[in-house]
Scaffold this active site. Sequence first.
Site, PDB file in Angstrom:
ATOM      1  N   THR A 185       0.867  -1.159  -0.139  1.00 25.47           N
ATOM      2  CA  THR A 185      -0.027   0.001   0.173  1.00 25.47           C
ATOM      3  C   THR A 185       1.183   1.303   0.004  1.00 25.47           C
ATOM      4  O   THR A 185       0.436   1.872  -1.195  1.00 25.47           O
ATOM      5  CB  THR A 185      -0.753   0.053   1.050  1.00 25.47           C
ATOM      6  OG1 THR A 185      -1.425  -1.101   1.061  1.00 25.47           O
ATOM      7  CG2 THR A 185      -1.925   1.907   1.128  1.00 25.47           C
ATOM      8  N   ARG A 241       8.000 -11.216  -7.245  1.00 22.78           N
ATOM      9  CA  ARG A 241       8.222 -10.354  -8.374  1.00 22.78           C
ATOM     10  C   ARG A 241       7.607  -9.947  -9.686  1.00 22.78           C
ATOM     11  O   ARG A 241       7.434  -8.614 -10.517  1.00 22.78           O
ATOM     12  CB  ARG A 241       9.221 -11.037  -9.181  1.00 22.78           C
ATOM     13  CG  ARG A 241      10.399  -9.948  -9.476  1.00 22.78           C
ATOM     14  CD  ARG A 241      11.623 -10.830 -10.196  1.00 22.78           C
ATOM     15  NE  ARG A 241      12.182  -9.316 -11.445  1.00 22.78           N
ATOM     16  CZ  ARG A 241      13.415  -9.788 -11.118  1.00 22.78           C
ATOM     17  NH1 ARG A 241      14.135 -10.754 -11.169  1.00 22.78           N
ATOM     18  NH2 ARG A 241      14.251  -9.320 -12.180  1.00 22.78           N
ATOM     19  N   ILE A 268       0.387  13.160   9.083  1.00 22.97           N
ATOM     20  CA  ILE A 268       0.116  13.934   9.907  1.00 22.97           C
ATOM     21  C   ILE A 268       1.886  14.183  10.169  1.00 22.97           C
ATOM     22  O   ILE A 268       2.299  13.463  10.661  1.00 22.97           O
ATOM     23  CB  ILE A 268      -1.054  14.293  10.968  1.00 22.97           C
ATOM     24  CG1 ILE A 268      -2.147  13.217  10.934  1.00 22.97           C
ATOM     25  CG2 ILE A 268      -1.047  15.385  12.040  1.00 22.97           C
ATOM     26  CD1 ILE A 268      -2.656  13.146  11.650  1.00 22.97           C
ATOM     27  N   GLU A 282      -8.058  -5.089  10.461  1.00 21.89           N
ATOM     28  CA  GLU A 282      -7.580  -6.444   9.997  1.00 21.89           C
ATOM     29  C   GLU A 282      -8.208  -7.297  10.321  1.00 21.89           C
ATOM     30  O   GLU A 282      -9.188  -7.776  11.272  1.00 21.89           O
ATOM     31  CB  GLU A 282      -6.092  -6.778  10.747  1.00 21.89           C
ATOM     32  CG  GLU A 282      -5.361  -5.404  10.498  1.00 21.89           C
ATOM     33  CD  GLU A 282      -5.051  -5.486   9.162  1.00 21.89           C
ATOM     34  OE1 GLU A 282      -4.209  -7.101   8.162  1.00 21.89           O
ATOM     35  OE2 GLU A 282      -4.047  -4.388   8.885  1.00 21.89           O
ATOM     36  N   LYS A 332       2.852   3.459  18.645  1.00 20.30           N
ATOM     37  CA  LYS A 332       2.928   4.562  18.342  1.00 20.30           C
ATOM     38  C   LYS A 332       2.834   5.869  19.199  1.00 20.30           C
ATOM     39  O   LYS A 332       3.958   7.272  19.349  1.00 20.30           O
ATOM     40  CB  LYS A 332       1.503   5.396  17.999  1.00 20.30           C
ATOM     41  CG  LYS A 332       0.887   4.787  16.510  1.00 20.30           C
ATOM     42  CD  LYS A 332       0.158   5.163  15.684  1.00 20.30           C
ATOM     43  CE  LYS A 332      -0.505   4.634  14.098  1.00 20.30           C
ATOM     44  NZ  LYS A 332      -1.555   4.106  13.722  1.00 20.30           N
TER      45      LYS A 332
END
Length: 434
Positions: free
Chosen positions: A14, A48, A138, A192, A207
């Site tokens: 992602t 790949r 942010i 998830e 975090k």
Amino acid sequence: MKSELRLGIAGLGTVGAKVAQLIERKAELLAERVGRSIRITAISARDRSRGRGFDADGMAWFDNPVELAEKGEIDAFVELIGGSDGVARQAVEAALRRGIPVVTANKALLAHHGVALARLAAENDTEILFEAAVAGGIPVIKTMREALSANEVGRVYGILNGTCNYILTRMEKEGISFDACLKDAQALGYAEADPTFDIGGFDAAHKLAILTSLAFGTEISLESIFIEGISKITIADIVAAAELGYRIKLLAVALRTDSGIEQRVHPAMIPARSSLAQVDGVTNAVAIDSDLLGSILLAGPGAGGAATASAVLSDIMDVAGGFVPPTLGLPPSRLQPYHRARMRAHEGGYYIRLAVFDRVGAFASIASRMAENGISLESIVQRKADRKAGEGTAPVVLVTHDTTEAAIRAALDGLSRDGHLSGEPQMIRIEDLD
Ligand SMILES: NC(=O)c1ccc[n+]([C@@H]2O[C@H](COP(=O)([O-])OP(=O)(O)OC[C@H]3O[C@@H](n4cnc5c(N)ncnc54)[C@H](OP(=O)(O)O)[C@@H]3O)[C@@H](O)[C@H]2O)c1
């Protein structure tokens, strides 16, 4: 123009694929802004054969990201694989040993090994940049490390997990149960298949551990964080919160107290009029209280390919421009040891919801358990009967004045022993915010 910056990117999911696409698409703009072109010379992922939305011609492919970090013809290594250990850690260490700067979005890696990695970087005369690791897009790391560098921070807190905030917002706005909201969050890709990491508060704790270190100049101490997730929050709590003028958020807080630094992640009732209470859905927000600037709030997308890539690219541009500050804001030798304030010493107001058996003496027991622990009550309300709580019980909501966690726990233990309660008491901390 200076010579080009050659990048190796490991992890093309992602975030990684988005970073590579944007380097291709915005090549001219990036070069103009940093005075040098940025070119991806080496890449690594598992598969790949998968198309990644950018032209990989001319880029060396490595099946093994560690080999890329060790042998790639690169000036900077970008780690976008994830995970606190395994190949992500090995590859980052290999790049640092070569003296190559590392850009990463990997909060787990930093929360677990940030100080050791900062030391390894400094020993090899290089650094790690990680703007994307906290609150996605942010710009909170740069704000703390650079813009607030002359300030002393008293408290840093925020909404650091979009999945939890999405669930709590929907529970509040639509009156849908926690389980139903979680299923929707999974269907929409916000949660998830195994949601424990998010709803248990662990992602927010990773975090917070990083923010605490930057805020107070201390070593990272993930294991010292008090963590409680959101799975026990019910619609009854959300309705009661609204009636009391609060909203419930999963809050991550680090603050300096007389006995040390308190770090905690838990659901909290925050004043409905506060700026943080307006942060809804998957949005993240970080508030910082400091001596010179006062209070600021940064809010925005805490995840997603483009938003996270924005933060990764800003780090890459800093490397290209030669602006590489110490990894944790200070050289590792100047980081202070972390002194933990015990959760039992935490002070604040508390919301308590009890299912009390409808019998003589129940209210007297509540009053005496509170009194013997020195807890004064702001309000005590008997609410409409909740069928789920069981026959013959009355839901009672208490709101306390400021007290300590130790006193609340002792009072609730006493109440449970008195035999007047059906089930476990619900307790939610109240956070005093503007
Ligand atoms: N997604 C977000 O919104 C977001 C926000 C903030 C921070 N982050 C952080 O960014 C990092 C990447 O997240 P993501 O969402 O992009 O993850 P992702 O979509 O799962 O991508 C992970 C990438 O790593 C590759 N990979 C995994 N194991 C590998 C191995 N052994 N060798 C080589 N490559 C390997 C995968 O290869 P294949 O593609 O071939 O399977 C994939 O390209 C994580 O640290 C995450 O915490 C993500």
